[in-house]
Scaffold this active site. Structure first.
Site, mmCIF file in Angstrom:
data_model
loop_
_atom_site.group_PDB
_atom_site.id
_atom_site.type_symbol
_atom_site.label_atom_id
_atom_site.label_comp_id
_atom_site.label_asym_id
_atom_site.label_seq_id
_atom_site.Cartn_x
_atom_site.Cartn_y
_atom_site.Cartn_z
ATOM 1 N N ASP A 1 27.397 -1.062 20.974
ATOM 2 C CA ASP A 1 28.584 -1.049 20.121
ATOM 3 C C ASP A 1 28.109 -1.101 18.667
ATOM 4 O OD1 ASP A 1 27.951 -3.695 19.541
ATOM 5 O OD2 ASP A 1 29.875 -4.517 20.188
ATOM 6 N N THR B 1 25.631 -9.729 20.201
ATOM 7 C CA THR B 1 24.891 -10.819 20.851
ATOM 8 C C THR B 1 24.159 -10.380 22.111
ATOM 9 O OG1 THR B 1 26.837 -11.334 22.168
ATOM 10 C CG2 THR B 1 26.583 -12.540 20.094
ATOM 11 N N HIS C 1 11.687 -12.738 46.417
ATOM 12 C CA HIS C 1 12.522 -12.171 45.354
ATOM 13 C C HIS C 1 13.480 -11.113 45.914
ATOM 14 C CE1 HIS C 1 10.569 -14.539 42.421
ATOM 15 N NE2 HIS C 1 9.393 -13.933 42.519
ATOM 16 N N CYS D 1 24.726 -5.060 22.027
ATOM 17 C CA CYS D 1 25.909 -5.353 21.214
ATOM 18 C C CYS D 1 25.479 -6.426 20.206
ATOM 19 C CB CYS D 1 27.113 -5.755 22.063
ATOM 20 S SG CYS D 1 26.959 -7.302 22.981
ATOM 21 N N HIS E 1 10.897 -10.814 38.877
ATOM 22 C CA HIS E 1 11.654 -11.643 39.823
ATOM 23 C C HIS E 1 13.006 -11.045 40.210
ATOM 24 C CE1 HIS E 1 9.465 -15.697 38.896
ATOM 25 N NE2 HIS E 1 8.651 -14.665 38.783
#
Ligand code: RB5
Length: 142
Positions: free
Chosen positions: A7, A66, A133, A64, A97
């Protein structure tokens, strides 16, 4: 093929990521956004997640402001494991993992120098393939 989406909060950093991928000779498909004007991050998170679910792209990078909203969006899709990373340790661990298929970052959180190292770590680290995993990843989908 790497799917890219951002964004306005991630637009500037994504330009650096694109330049870096080009320098490395890695192919990408850019799902936008196309400029720094305000847009809605779910639009781009969904496009990139769908491209991976459809098999059009193997991995994705989402940015974005954050990295949070766009990774939450992508993680709504079955089969998507989007990892929000702010350092190389988590970028490596999530490949080893979690077999994460999308790297999410915050354009207002990490600078370009660190971000490109995170991108390289994410793209260059294979999944460990360890039984425990695989079992845990399968449990996510149950
Ligand atoms: C946009 O201002 C911002 O909310 C967005 O980029 C992101 O940080 C959301 O999680």
């Amino acid at each position: 093929m790497i799917a890219l989406g951002c964004d306005h909060g991630g637009y500037e950093l994504m330009q650096e990521v694109k330049k870096h991928l080009e320098e490395r000779g890695l192919e990408y498909k850019d799902f936008g956004c196309t400029g720094p004007e305000s847009v809605d991050y779910p639009v781009y998170g969904k496009k990139v997640a769908q491209a991976i679910v459809d098999g059009e792209c193997e991995k994705g990078i989402l940015i974005c402001g954050t990295g949070i909203g766009i990774s939450i969006t992508a993680n709504k899709f079955k089969g998507i494991r989007a990892a929000l990373c702010t350092d190389c340790f988590t970028a490596e661990a999530t490949r080893l993992h979690n077999d994460a298929n999308i790297l999410a970052m915050g354009g207002r959180v990490v600078g370009p120098g660190l971000a490109l190292k995170i991108v390289d770590t994410f793209l260059d680290t294979p999944f460990s393939g360890d039984e425990r995993h695989i079992r845990r990843i399968n449990m996510i989908e149950d």
